[in-house]
Scaffold this motif. Structure first.
Motif, PDB file in Angstrom:
ATOM      1  N   ALA A 379       0.775  -1.188   0.132  1.00 33.56           N
ATOM      2  CA  ALA A 379       0.106  -0.003   0.051  1.00 33.56           C
ATOM      3  C   ALA A 379       0.872   1.247  -0.167  1.00 33.56           C
ATOM      4  O   ALA A 379       0.883   2.399  -0.666  1.00 33.56           O
ATOM      5  CB  ALA A 379      -0.937  -0.010   1.304  1.00 33.56           C
ATOM      6  N   ASN A 382       2.317   2.094  -3.179  1.00 32.11           N
ATOM      7  CA  ASN A 382       1.296   2.324  -4.207  1.00 32.11           C
ATOM      8  C   ASN A 382       0.652   3.683  -3.838  1.00 32.11           C
ATOM      9  O   ASN A 382      -0.233   4.250  -4.069  1.00 32.11           O
ATOM     10  CB  ASN A 382       0.135   1.419  -4.365  1.00 32.11           C
ATOM     11  CG  ASN A 382       0.880   0.291  -5.185  1.00 32.11           C
ATOM     12  OD1 ASN A 382       0.563   0.350  -6.602  1.00 32.11           O
ATOM     13  ND2 ASN A 382       1.394  -0.770  -4.678  1.00 32.11           N
ATOM     14  N   GLY A 383       1.460   4.325  -2.544  1.00 30.33           N
ATOM     15  CA  GLY A 383       0.786   5.927  -2.295  1.00 30.33           C
ATOM     16  C   GLY A 383      -0.038   5.955  -0.822  1.00 30.33           C
ATOM     17  O   GLY A 383      -0.758   6.964  -0.921  1.00 30.33           O
ATOM     18  N   VAL A 384      -0.193   4.673  -0.425  1.00 24.75           N
ATOM     19  CA  VAL A 384      -1.328   4.873   0.750  1.00 24.75           C
ATOM     20  C   VAL A 384      -0.694   4.453   2.065  1.00 24.75           C
ATOM     21  O   VAL A 384      -0.072   3.360   2.252  1.00 24.75           O
ATOM     22  CB  VAL A 384      -2.660   3.947   0.620  1.00 24.75           C
ATOM     23  CG1 VAL A 384      -3.653   4.286   2.013  1.00 24.75           C
ATOM     24  CG2 VAL A 384      -3.212   4.413  -0.486  1.00 24.75           C
ATOM     25  N   ALA A 412      -7.994   5.122  -2.154  1.00 23.77           N
ATOM     26  CA  ALA A 412      -7.269   4.252  -1.158  1.00 23.77           C
ATOM     27  C   ALA A 412      -8.048   2.715  -1.560  1.00 23.77           C
ATOM     28  O   ALA A 412      -7.049   1.781  -1.849  1.00 23.77           O
ATOM     29  CB  ALA A 412      -7.728   4.221   0.283  1.00 23.77           C
ATOM     30  N   VAL A 415      -6.113   1.466  -4.824  1.00 28.71           N
ATOM     31  CA  VAL A 415      -4.783   0.965  -4.220  1.00 28.71           C
ATOM     32  C   VAL A 415      -5.008  -0.201  -3.507  1.00 28.71           C
ATOM     33  O   VAL A 415      -4.281  -1.408  -3.916  1.00 28.71           O
ATOM     34  CB  VAL A 415      -4.085   2.034  -3.336  1.00 28.71           C
ATOM     35  CG1 VAL A 415      -3.144   1.193  -2.598  1.00 28.71           C
ATOM     36  CG2 VAL A 415      -3.738   3.243  -4.330  1.00 28.71           C
ATOM     37  N   THR A 418      -5.450  -3.369  -6.084  1.00 26.24           N
ATOM     38  CA  THR A 418      -4.085  -3.549  -6.759  1.00 26.24           C
ATOM     39  C   THR A 418      -3.398  -4.291  -5.740  1.00 26.24           C
ATOM     40  O   THR A 418      -2.773  -5.508  -6.229  1.00 26.24           O
ATOM     41  CB  THR A 418      -3.513  -2.131  -7.024  1.00 26.24           C
ATOM     42  OG1 THR A 418      -4.310  -1.471  -7.771  1.00 26.24           O
ATOM     43  CG2 THR A 418      -1.989  -2.328  -7.868  1.00 26.24           C
ATOM     44  N   VAL A 419      -3.212  -3.807  -4.507  1.00 25.84           N
ATOM     45  CA  VAL A 419      -2.380  -4.445  -3.637  1.00 25.84           C
ATOM     46  C   VAL A 419      -2.808  -5.871  -3.329  1.00 25.84           C
ATOM     47  O   VAL A 419      -1.927  -6.856  -2.982  1.00 25.84           O
ATOM     48  CB  VAL A 419      -2.521  -3.676  -1.993  1.00 25.84           C
ATOM     49  CG1 VAL A 419      -1.995  -4.382  -1.099  1.00 25.84           C
ATOM     50  CG2 VAL A 419      -1.480  -2.547  -2.530  1.00 25.84           C
TER      51      VAL A 419
END
Ligand SMILES: Cc1ncc(COP(=O)(O)O)c(C=O)c1O
Length: 426
Positions: A379, A382-384, A412, A415, A418-419
């Motif tokens: 996360a 990926n920016g969170v 969020a 993301v 994706t995660v």
């Protein structure tokens, strides 16, 4: 030029995340900006502190104005407007009949709350709960039971503390009849009073109204009400540690309102001044009045700048942020439930308001700590920014600011999909 990471050799590293290859340059709203040019959605909120997001303008303005007026004069010596007004305001939030003592950190507030209970009752013992976290001073470490790392090498802690079971119903070893809280969580008190400690020797039952560090565990309302009844029966004071749950986090100003159970004493800190250090012991007036001069105090409590920031924080919370946080919490929970429907490794989703925990399990239901670590790491990439918690470190915790937007939650969630695809496979 060397990086912050390289230059930080002189800083004692209390937390594993200090291994990150970047530092934080500045922050605004729901976002952290790193010194290597990244932008991170901050769903850690400085560990449940920045409930209004970072640098909330009215709070910053109030702090600046107070800085120009007076930085410190010492609340042991004088009364001043910022402290008095904030105490009045907090007593108002309690519905009247309470008094407030201000200190600096959550641990100090818990210490103060327990000292007050001992002083007022003249009883020695305290009941706390397994899975609890109350801070890191010697007394708070004595009252903490979420991780033995907090106690290691400090044994010989404060005596006469008894730990009871906190009703974590997901994975409970006890039988749940008709989905109800197992009776053992109720009857344990009789057992404790019969075998270990006389109830009239107990000064206080200390509990987090939602366990934070222990895994974002929400106790059943009827159990919290039962603990209140036990306290009333034996003249034991009920202390709620609202350090993490307070100031809007659970969808109300305080979690006691969410449970419909009022404590005799409450400790709070974290979100109280949206980032400036401040904490409070809030106690029933008749109990507080027993605390005579010298029984408690501290040089730096009730810092005027922090108090001014807290007044502006409460204005914003009452002005709509608590209601918005509750609405966003319901939306976020709904979206996370859709994710859970796709991924059985999410064993449990629970929380109140914007205090949400996602418990990760193996197919056999046992805690999956590695997957939890993988999810928070991915996360972040990926920016969170997310934290974990739980006695088994297998709970992803979401502590978004109450001011979070639907779009930020959607970001969020994108993301997270994706995660999960990366961490678990599709
Ligand atoms: C419920 C609770 N109590 C007490 C504390 C201790 O607060 P501080 O770290 O400000 O001393 C914390 C901190 O996480 C907490 O969550």
């Amino acid at each position: 030029m060397s990086t912050l990471q390289e230059r930080s050799a002189a800083v004692m590293p209390p937390f594993a995340l200090h291994n990150l290859p970047f530092g934080i340059d500045h922050a605004q709203g729901s976002w952290l900006y790193t010194d290597d040019g990244r932008k991170l959605l901050d769903f850690g909120s400085g560990i449940a502190v920045n409930n209004l997001g970072h640098n909330y303008p009215a709070v910053v303005e109030a702090a600046k104005a107070q800085l120009d007026k007076m930085v410190h004069c010492c609340h042991n010596l004088f009364h001043y407007e910022a402290e008095t007004a904030l105490a009045e305001r907090i007593v108002g939030l309690m519905g009247g009949g309470y008094k407030v003592y201000f200190s600096n950190s959550g641990a100090e507030a818990v210490e103060g709350a327990v000292k007050l209970a001992k002083y007022a009752t003249e009883r020695p013992a305290v009941i706390a709960f397994k899975g609890s976290f109350h801070g890191r001073t010697m007394m708070c470490a004595s009252l903490t039971a979420s991780n033995s790392a907090y106690r290691k090498h400090y044994e010989g802690l404060m005596p006469s503390i008894y730990f009871a079971e906190y009703p974590k119903l997901f994975g409970t070893p006890y039988r749940m009849e008709d989905g109800k809280c197992p009776r053992q969580y109720f009857t344990q008190f009789d057992d404790l009073f019969k075998k270990l400690v006389d109830p009239y020797s107990v000064a206080a039952i200390l509990m987090e109204p939602v366990q934070g560090e222990g895994g974002y565990v929400v106790p059943p309302r009827e159990w919290v009400q039962y603990v209140r009844e036990i306290c009333d029966k034996y003249g034991i004071l009920l202390i709620f540690d609202e350090v993490q749950t307070g100031f809007g986090r659970t969808g109300n100003m305080f979690a006691w309102q969410t449970h419909g159970v009022k404590p005799d004493i409450m400790s709070c800190a974290k979100g109280i001044a949206n980032g400036l250090p401040l904490s409070a012991v809030v106690g029933r007036a008749d109990i507080m009045d027993k605390w005579t001069a010298g029984a408690h105090g501290g040089t730096f409590g009730a810092n005027p700048v922090s108090c001014a920031a807290a007044l502006a924080t409460i204005d914003a919370l009452e002005g709509g942020a608590v209601a918005h946080g509750a609405e966003m919490g319901a939306y976020f929970m709904g979206e996370l439930k859709k994710l859970q429907a796709e991924y059985p490794c999410i064993g449990d989703l629970r929380g109140l308001g914007l205090m949400i925990g996602m418990e990760m399990v193996h197919p056999d239901g046992t805690p999956d700590r590695e997957l939890t670590a993988r999810i928070t790491k991915l996360a972040l990439e990926n920016g969170v920014f997310l934290l974990s918690c739980g006695c088994d470190k297998n709970v992803v915790r979401f502590i978004a600011p109450l001011t979070v937007s639907k779009e930020e939650i959607d970001f969020a969630m994108g993301v997270l999909y994706t995660v999960f695809a990366q961490a678990v496979g599709e």
